[in-house]
Motif scaffolding. Structure first.
Motif, PDB file in Angstrom:
ATOM      1  N   SER A   1       0.834  -1.181   0.000  1.00 24.06           N
ATOM      2  CA  SER A   1       0.000   0.000   0.000  1.00 24.06           C
ATOM      3  C   SER A   1       0.882   1.249   0.000  1.00 24.06           C
ATOM      4  N   ILE A   2       0.329   2.341  -0.415  1.00 27.14           N
ATOM      5  CA  ILE A   2       1.042   3.611  -0.451  1.00 27.14           C
ATOM      6  C   ILE A   2       0.479   4.515   0.635  1.00 27.14           C
ATOM      7  N   HIS A   3       1.382   5.119   1.383  1.00 27.86           N
ATOM      8  CA  HIS A   3       0.978   6.062   2.428  1.00 27.86           C
ATOM      9  C   HIS A   3       1.686   7.390   2.162  1.00 27.86           C
ATOM     10  N   TRP A   4       0.919   8.443   1.991  1.00 26.17           N
ATOM     11  CA  TRP A   4       1.448   9.780   1.754  1.00 26.17           C
ATOM     12  C   TRP A   4       1.378  10.556   3.060  1.00 26.17           C
ATOM     13  N   GLU A   5       2.502  11.146   3.473  1.00 30.76           N
ATOM     14  CA  GLU A   5       2.526  11.900   4.722  1.00 30.76           C
ATOM     15  C   GLU A   5       3.059  13.304   4.463  1.00 30.76           C
ATOM     16  N   PRO A   6       2.161  14.259   4.143  1.00 27.42           N
ATOM     17  CA  PRO A   6       2.582  15.623   3.814  1.00 27.42           C
ATOM     18  C   PRO A   6       3.412  16.302   4.913  1.00 27.42           C
ATOM     19  N   ALA A   7       3.197  15.946   6.164  1.00 29.90           N
ATOM     20  CA  ALA A   7       3.923  16.573   7.269  1.00 29.90           C
ATOM     21  C   ALA A   7       5.421  16.286   7.225  1.00 29.90           C
ATOM     22  N   LEU A   8       5.827  15.276   6.478  1.00 27.63           N
ATOM     23  CA  LEU A   8       7.243  14.935   6.417  1.00 27.63           C
ATOM     24  C   LEU A   8       8.026  15.779   5.419  1.00 27.63           C
ATOM     25  N   TYR A   9       7.328  16.529   4.575  1.00 25.58           N
ATOM     26  CA  TYR A   9       8.032  17.384   3.629  1.00 25.58           C
ATOM     27  C   TYR A   9       8.879  18.390   4.403  1.00 25.58           C
ATOM     28  N   ASP A  10      10.175  18.401   4.132  1.00 24.72           N
ATOM     29  CA  ASP A  10      11.133  19.295   4.786  1.00 24.72           C
ATOM     30  C   ASP A  10      11.257  19.034   6.287  1.00 24.72           C
ATOM     31  N   ALA A  11      10.895  17.838   6.723  1.00 26.35           N
ATOM     32  CA  ALA A  11      10.976  17.474   8.144  1.00 26.35           C
ATOM     33  C   ALA A  11      12.398  17.006   8.488  1.00 26.35           C
ATOM     34  N   PRO A  12      12.790  17.112   9.751  1.00 25.34           N
ATOM     35  CA  PRO A  12      14.113  16.640  10.167  1.00 25.34           C
ATOM     36  C   PRO A  12      14.178  15.109  10.201  1.00 25.34           C
ATOM     37  N   GLY A  13      15.384  14.596  10.290  1.00 28.01           N
ATOM     38  CA  GLY A  13      15.593  13.156  10.318  1.00 28.01           C
ATOM     39  C   GLY A  13      14.835  12.441  11.416  1.00 28.01           C
ATOM     40  N   ALA A  15      11.906  13.047  12.539  1.00 28.34           N
ATOM     41  CA  ALA A  15      10.516  12.833  12.111  1.00 28.34           C
ATOM     42  C   ALA A  15      10.429  11.662  11.143  1.00 28.34           C
ATOM     43  N   TRP A  16      11.414  11.532  10.266  1.00 29.54           N
ATOM     44  CA  TRP A  16      11.439  10.405   9.328  1.00 29.54           C
ATOM     45  C   TRP A  16      11.617   9.086  10.071  1.00 29.54           C
ATOM     46  N   LEU A  17      12.476   9.076  11.099  1.00 28.18           N
ATOM     47  CA  LEU A  17      12.655   7.853  11.889  1.00 28.18           C
ATOM     48  C   LEU A  17      11.363   7.472  12.600  1.00 28.18           C
ATOM     49  N   GLU A  18      10.689   8.447  13.167  1.00 26.84           N
ATOM     50  CA  GLU A  18       9.426   8.174  13.864  1.00 26.84           C
ATOM     51  C   GLU A  18       8.390   7.629  12.884  1.00 26.84           C
ATOM     52  N   ALA A  19       8.330   8.188  11.700  1.00 28.32           N
ATOM     53  CA  ALA A  19       7.387   7.690  10.683  1.00 28.32           C
ATOM     54  C   ALA A  19       7.730   6.262  10.285  1.00 28.32           C
ATOM     55  N   ALA A  20       9.005   5.950  10.131  1.00 26.64           N
ATOM     56  CA  ALA A  20       9.416   4.591   9.762  1.00 26.64           C
ATOM     57  C   ALA A  20       9.068   3.596  10.865  1.00 26.64           C
ATOM     58  N   ARG A  21       9.148   4.030  12.109  1.00 28.89           N
ATOM     59  CA  ARG A  21       8.779   3.152  13.229  1.00 28.89           C
ATOM     60  C   ARG A  21       7.295   2.791  13.195  1.00 28.89           C
ATOM     61  N   GLY A  22       6.503   3.575  12.480  1.00 27.02           N
ATOM     62  CA  GLY A  22       5.071   3.329  12.380  1.00 27.02           C
ATOM     63  C   GLY A  22       4.677   2.416  11.230  1.00 27.02           C
ATOM     64  N   GLU A  28       7.769  -6.482   5.378  1.00 30.50           N
ATOM     65  CA  GLU A  28       9.165  -6.901   5.406  1.00 30.50           C
ATOM     66  C   GLU A  28      10.072  -5.928   4.665  1.00 30.50           C
ATOM     67  N   VAL A  29       9.521  -5.189   3.729  1.00 26.13           N
ATOM     68  CA  VAL A  29      10.280  -4.257   2.903  1.00 26.13           C
ATOM     69  C   VAL A  29       9.493  -2.959   2.790  1.00 26.13           C
ATOM     70  N   ALA A  30      10.202  -1.842   2.786  1.00 28.07           N
ATOM     71  CA  ALA A  30       9.551  -0.544   2.578  1.00 28.07           C
ATOM     72  C   ALA A  30      10.387   0.282   1.616  1.00 28.07           C
ATOM     73  N   LEU A  31       9.721   0.983   0.744  1.00 26.06           N
ATOM     74  CA  LEU A  31      10.355   1.950  -0.148  1.00 26.06           C
ATOM     75  C   LEU A  31       9.931   3.320   0.353  1.00 26.06           C
ATOM     76  N   ILE A  32      10.897   4.104   0.772  1.00 25.28           N
ATOM     77  CA  ILE A  32      10.613   5.426   1.294  1.00 25.28           C
ATOM     78  C   ILE A  32      11.134   6.450   0.296  1.00 25.28           C
ATOM     79  N   VAL A  33      10.234   7.244  -0.227  1.00 22.58           N
ATOM     80  CA  VAL A  33      10.594   8.312  -1.155  1.00 22.58           C
ATOM     81  C   VAL A  33      10.582   9.590  -0.344  1.00 22.58           C
ATOM     82  N   ALA A  34      11.711  10.275  -0.316  1.00 21.63           N
ATOM     83  CA  ALA A  34      11.861  11.358   0.634  1.00 21.63           C
ATOM     84  C   ALA A  34      12.584  12.563   0.050  1.00 21.63           C
ATOM     85  N   HIS A  35      12.638  13.597   0.863  1.00 19.15           N
ATOM     86  CA  HIS A  35      13.260  14.863   0.499  1.00 19.15           C
ATOM     87  C   HIS A  35      14.408  15.143   1.463  1.00 19.15           C
TER      88      HIS A  35
END
Length: 94
Positions: A1-13, A15-22, A28-35
């Motif tokens: 599934s695809i999850h879009w999280e607008p709050a992560l745009y320009d967020a610090p590392g 925040a990205w770690l916290e999102a990945a923990r969720g 088993e695998v995740a593709l994270i497209v990030a800025h």
């Protein structure tokens, strides 16, 4: 599934770690497209601060994680497998 999280745009590392923990434990695998720079900060933390990665626009990194579930993601729990930068992609004809 695809999850879009607008709050992560320009967020610090952190925040990205916290999102990945969720990410769902069953994934088993995740593709994270990030800025950047947030995702580079998160990657450096995951790799134990051993590397300050520079992610030129369009880069792709593969990181193996030593964990049972995403919520266990901590600093130092990952190992960089490869980093594909745009100029290498061009040289490969991809």
């Amino acid at each position: 599934s695809i999850h879009w999280e607008p709050a992560l745009y320009d967020a610090p590392g952190s925040a990205w770690l916290e999102a990945a923990r969720g990410i769902a434990a069953r994934a088993e695998v995740a593709l994270i497209v990030a800025h950047s720079p947030g995702i580079a900060e998160a990657a450096a933390t995951i790799l134990g601060g051993k590397a300050r990665l520079r992610f030129p626009t369009g880069s792709v990194a593969c990181v193996d994680l030593d964990l049972e579930k995403w919520s266990d993601l901590l600093g130092g729990s990952g190992e960089l497998r490869w980093l594909l930068v745009p100029r290498l992609t061009k040289a490969l004809g991809v």
